[in-house]
Design an enzyme around this catalytic site. Structure first.
Site, PDB file in Angstrom:
ATOM      1  N   CYS A  56       1.426  -1.081  -0.333  1.00  0.00           N
ATOM      2  CA  CYS A  56      -0.122  -0.190  -0.378  1.00  0.00           C
ATOM      3  C   CYS A  56       1.223   1.425   0.554  1.00  0.00           C
ATOM      4  O   CYS A  56       1.728   1.257   0.660  1.00  0.00           O
ATOM      5  CB  CYS A  56      -0.962   0.085   1.342  1.00  0.00           C
ATOM      6  SG  CYS A  56      -1.970  -0.878   1.253  1.00  0.00           S
ATOM      7  N   GLU A  58       0.874   3.801   2.153  1.00  0.00           N
ATOM      8  CA  GLU A  58       1.614   4.390   3.649  1.00  0.00           C
ATOM      9  C   GLU A  58       2.377   3.211   4.286  1.00  0.00           C
ATOM     10  O   GLU A  58       3.588   4.311   3.618  1.00  0.00           O
ATOM     11  CB  GLU A  58       0.078   4.104   3.902  1.00  0.00           C
ATOM     12  CG  GLU A  58      -1.640   4.695   4.184  1.00  0.00           C
ATOM     13  CD  GLU A  58      -2.192   3.783   3.155  1.00  0.00           C
ATOM     14  OE1 GLU A  58      -2.224   2.923   2.350  1.00  0.00           O
ATOM     15  OE2 GLU A  58      -3.867   4.129   3.639  1.00  0.00           O
TER      16      GLU A  58
HETATM   17  N1  THU Z   1      -4.351   0.925  -0.804  1.00  0.00           N
HETATM   18  C1  THU Z   1      -3.565   0.881  -0.622  1.00  0.00           C
HETATM   19  O1  THU Z   1      -3.026   2.195  -1.152  1.00  0.00           O
HETATM   20  N2  THU Z   1      -3.710   1.950   0.792  1.00  0.00           N
HETATM   21  C2  THU Z   1      -4.845   1.235   1.397  1.00  0.00           C
HETATM   22  O2  THU Z   1      -4.866   2.464   3.068  1.00  0.00           O
HETATM   23  C3  THU Z   1      -5.862   0.201   0.849  1.00  0.00           C
HETATM   24  C4  THU Z   1      -5.486  -0.470  -0.251  1.00  0.00           C
HETATM   25  C5  THU Z   1      -4.091   0.350  -2.229  1.00  0.00           C
HETATM   26  C6  THU Z   1      -3.313  -1.479  -2.106  1.00  0.00           C
HETATM   27  C7  THU Z   1      -4.028  -1.760  -3.891  1.00  0.00           C
HETATM   28  O3  THU Z   1      -2.793  -1.572  -5.079  1.00  0.00           O
HETATM   29  C8  THU Z   1      -5.381  -0.989  -4.244  1.00  0.00           C
HETATM   30  O4  THU Z   1      -4.533   0.366  -3.273  1.00  0.00           O
HETATM   31  C9  THU Z   1      -6.492  -1.478  -4.415  1.00  0.00           C
HETATM   32  O5  THU Z   1      -6.677  -2.412  -2.706  1.00  0.00           O
END
Ligand code: THU
Length: 140
Positions: A56, A58
């Site tokens: 992710c 974050e």
């Molecule tokens: N994702 C994030 O980058 N941060 C989050 O807190 C939730 C999900 C991303 C992971 C994946 O690449 C996409 O969002 C869909 O879930």
């Protein structure tokens, strides 16, 4: 937190979102953390064909901060494409708990042209697993 740092952090998260590598979900996310050293560290989501290997935005930002030698952040901004009040995934909340300067750090959520939603880490991660004393310096 001061208005300029807040604006700079939000802007950095929105810009970092442009680097999202998300060919599977097409869901772009950017993040920016303000390190205790005063620097802003950026991250975006980086997906993988082996979906579980996805990181992710974050965590990308937080781990970039730690890799640069800074172990505490005082604020985090996250940018998605959603103009409603969404929030970081639970795994990222746990990693935030590990490296926050305090559980009261602001977590800002935004999107291009959308409003900014503000929470504290304590609000979005109540009763975290913390098998350590947050007042003790384990990092020294
Ligand atoms: N994702 C994030 O980058 N941060 C989050 O807190 C939730 C999900 C991303 C992971 C994946 O690449 C996409 O969002 C869909 O879930």
């Amino acid at each position: 937190m001061v208005q300029e740092s807040r604006d700079a952090l939000l802007q950095a998260a929105l810009e970092a979102r442009q680097n999202a590598y998300c060919p599977y979900s097409h869901y772009m996310v950017g993040a920016a953390v303000l390190g205790e050293d005063g620097k802003i560290y950026r991250g975006c989501n980086i997906e993988n064909v082996s979906y579980g290997a996805t990181v992710c935005a974050e965590r990308t930002a937080l781990l970039t901060m730690v890799a640069a030698g800074c172990r505490k952040f005082t604020a985090i901004a996250v940018a998605t494409g959603d103009d409603f009040d969404t929030a970081p995934c639970m795994l990222c909340r746990q990693v935030m708990t590990e490296f926050c300067a305090s559980l009261d750090v602001p977590v800002l959520m935004t999107s291009p042209d959308g409003p900014v939603y503000t929470h504290t880490l304590r609000e979005i991660a109540p009763l975290p697993f913390m098998n350590f004393d947050p007042n003790k310096d384990y990092h020294g």
